[in-house]
Design a protein around this motif. Structure first.
Motif, PDB file in Angstrom:
ATOM      1  N   UNK A 132       0.812  -1.200   0.000  1.00 37.07           N
ATOM      2  CA  UNK A 132       0.000   0.000   0.000  1.00 37.07           C
ATOM      3  C   UNK A 132       0.855   1.263   0.000  1.00 37.07           C
ATOM      4  N   UNK A 133       1.885   1.276   0.828  1.00 33.80           N
ATOM      5  CA  UNK A 133       2.720   2.470   0.938  1.00 33.80           C
ATOM      6  C   UNK A 133       3.943   2.286   0.060  1.00 33.80           C
ATOM      7  N   UNK A 134       3.953   3.002  -1.028  1.00 32.90           N
ATOM      8  CA  UNK A 134       4.955   2.794  -2.066  1.00 32.90           C
ATOM      9  C   UNK A 134       6.100   3.794  -1.940  1.00 32.90           C
ATOM     10  N   UNK A 135       7.321   3.283  -1.972  1.00 34.76           N
ATOM     11  CA  UNK A 135       8.507   4.116  -2.012  1.00 34.76           C
ATOM     12  C   UNK A 135       8.594   4.747  -3.394  1.00 34.76           C
ATOM     13  N   UNK A 136       8.835   6.037  -3.426  1.00 35.40           N
ATOM     14  CA  UNK A 136       8.929   6.749  -4.702  1.00 35.40           C
ATOM     15  C   UNK A 136      10.308   7.385  -4.842  1.00 35.40           C
ATOM     16  N   UNK A 137      10.717   7.539  -6.061  1.00 35.00           N
ATOM     17  CA  UNK A 137      12.031   8.127  -6.338  1.00 35.00           C
ATOM     18  C   UNK A 137      12.170   9.527  -5.720  1.00 35.00           C
ATOM     19  N   UNK A 138      11.068  10.254  -5.647  1.00 36.48           N
ATOM     20  CA  UNK A 138      11.127  11.616  -5.106  1.00 36.48           C
ATOM     21  C   UNK A 138      11.516  11.646  -3.628  1.00 36.48           C
ATOM     22  N   UNK A 139      11.427  10.501  -2.932  1.00 40.87           N
ATOM     23  CA  UNK A 139      11.812  10.428  -1.517  1.00 40.87           C
ATOM     24  C   UNK A 139      13.314  10.224  -1.331  1.00 40.87           C
ATOM     25  N   UNK A 140      14.012   9.910  -2.422  1.00 42.22           N
ATOM     26  CA  UNK A 140      15.432   9.600  -2.313  1.00 42.22           C
ATOM     27  C   UNK A 140      16.261  10.841  -2.017  1.00 42.22           C
ATOM     28  N   UNK A 141      17.097  10.706  -0.983  1.00 41.33           N
ATOM     29  CA  UNK A 141      18.002  11.793  -0.612  1.00 41.33           C
ATOM     30  C   UNK A 141      19.358  11.630  -1.298  1.00 41.33           C
ATOM     31  N   UNK A 142      19.604  10.440  -1.829  1.00 40.45           N
ATOM     32  CA  UNK A 142      20.902  10.063  -2.425  1.00 40.45           C
ATOM     33  C   UNK A 142      21.972   9.900  -1.347  1.00 40.45           C
ATOM     34  N   UNK A 143      21.541   9.832  -0.086  1.00 42.02           N
ATOM     35  CA  UNK A 143      22.437   9.495   1.027  1.00 42.02           C
ATOM     36  C   UNK A 143      22.050   8.067   1.401  1.00 42.02           C
ATOM     37  N   UNK A 144      22.906   7.130   1.073  1.00 40.13           N
ATOM     38  CA  UNK A 144      22.545   5.708   1.106  1.00 40.13           C
ATOM     39  C   UNK A 144      21.952   5.266   2.446  1.00 40.13           C
ATOM     40  N   UNK A 145      22.605   5.592   3.538  1.00 35.10           N
ATOM     41  CA  UNK A 145      22.114   5.117   4.841  1.00 35.10           C
ATOM     42  C   UNK A 145      20.750   5.707   5.179  1.00 35.10           C
ATOM     43  N   UNK A 146      20.544   6.963   4.820  1.00 27.41           N
ATOM     44  CA  UNK A 146      19.262   7.627   5.090  1.00 27.41           C
ATOM     45  C   UNK A 146      18.164   6.989   4.244  1.00 27.41           C
ATOM     46  N   UNK A 147      18.439   6.780   2.973  1.00 25.35           N
ATOM     47  CA  UNK A 147      17.442   6.159   2.088  1.00 25.35           C
ATOM     48  C   UNK A 147      17.106   4.738   2.536  1.00 25.35           C
ATOM     49  N   UNK A 148      18.109   3.972   2.938  1.00 22.16           N
ATOM     50  CA  UNK A 148      17.850   2.611   3.422  1.00 22.16           C
ATOM     51  C   UNK A 148      16.931   2.641   4.647  1.00 22.16           C
ATOM     52  N   UNK A 149      17.199   3.566   5.544  1.00 20.96           N
ATOM     53  CA  UNK A 149      16.389   3.659   6.761  1.00 20.96           C
ATOM     54  C   UNK A 149      14.976   4.148   6.452  1.00 20.96           C
ATOM     55  N   UNK A 150      14.847   5.085   5.553  1.00 21.13           N
ATOM     56  CA  UNK A 150      13.513   5.534   5.148  1.00 21.13           C
ATOM     57  C   UNK A 150      12.729   4.367   4.546  1.00 21.13           C
TER      58      UNK A 150
END
Length: 135
Positions: free
Chosen positions: A1-19
């Motif tokens: 239901x809750x879809x990860x979208x490219x617009x949420x990417x910070x390009x900081x790997x650890x932050x994106x993985x945690x999100x």
């Protein structure tokens, strides 16, 4: 239901993985919500809320350490938002859950997803932009 979208990417790997892990927890919660075979979900909902709290605290600590490492000027206001979010989740009245467990869980999920996506797109992207100006 809750879809990860490219617009949420910070390009900081650890932050994106945690999100992405926060999205995974939300999706597991949604799967529980839709599971009609489990009639009493109280213990599982409490477990999910505790897991969400623990992971949010871990994630927020990572973000805050990163912000300090880059000298982010809005660190304190960002930290306050994190603290207010954790307080809101901790203050949830679990006794209300007995009235309608599915509705209770859905309300928490809606609050969480609205907050986290808004926070990523506005607040997190602000420190990402700040970091890019340093490079």
């Amino acid at each position: 239901m809750f879809e990860w979208k490219e617009e949420y990417e910070t390009k900081i790997e650890i932050i994106d993985e945690q999100h992405k892990e926060l999205f995974n927890i939300a999706n597991e919660s949604y799967a529980l919500l839709k599971n009609d075979l489990i009639l009493d979900k109280y213990d599982k909902v409490v477990e999910i809320i505790n897991r969400l709290l623990d992971y949010c605290e871990y994630h927020f600590s990572t973000e805050e350490q990163y912000q300090l490492s880059i000298g982010y000027k809005k660190f304190l206001s960002h930290k306050v938002q994190h603290e207010e979010f954790i307080k809101k989740l901790r203050d949830e009245n679990l006794k209300k859950m007995d009235e309608n467990q599915d509705e209770y869980l859905m309300n928490i999920l809606e609050f969480f997803m609205k907050w986290i996506t808004g926070h990523i797109l506005a607040r997190d992207m602000d420190y990402v932009q700040y970091a890019r100006t340093l490079a």
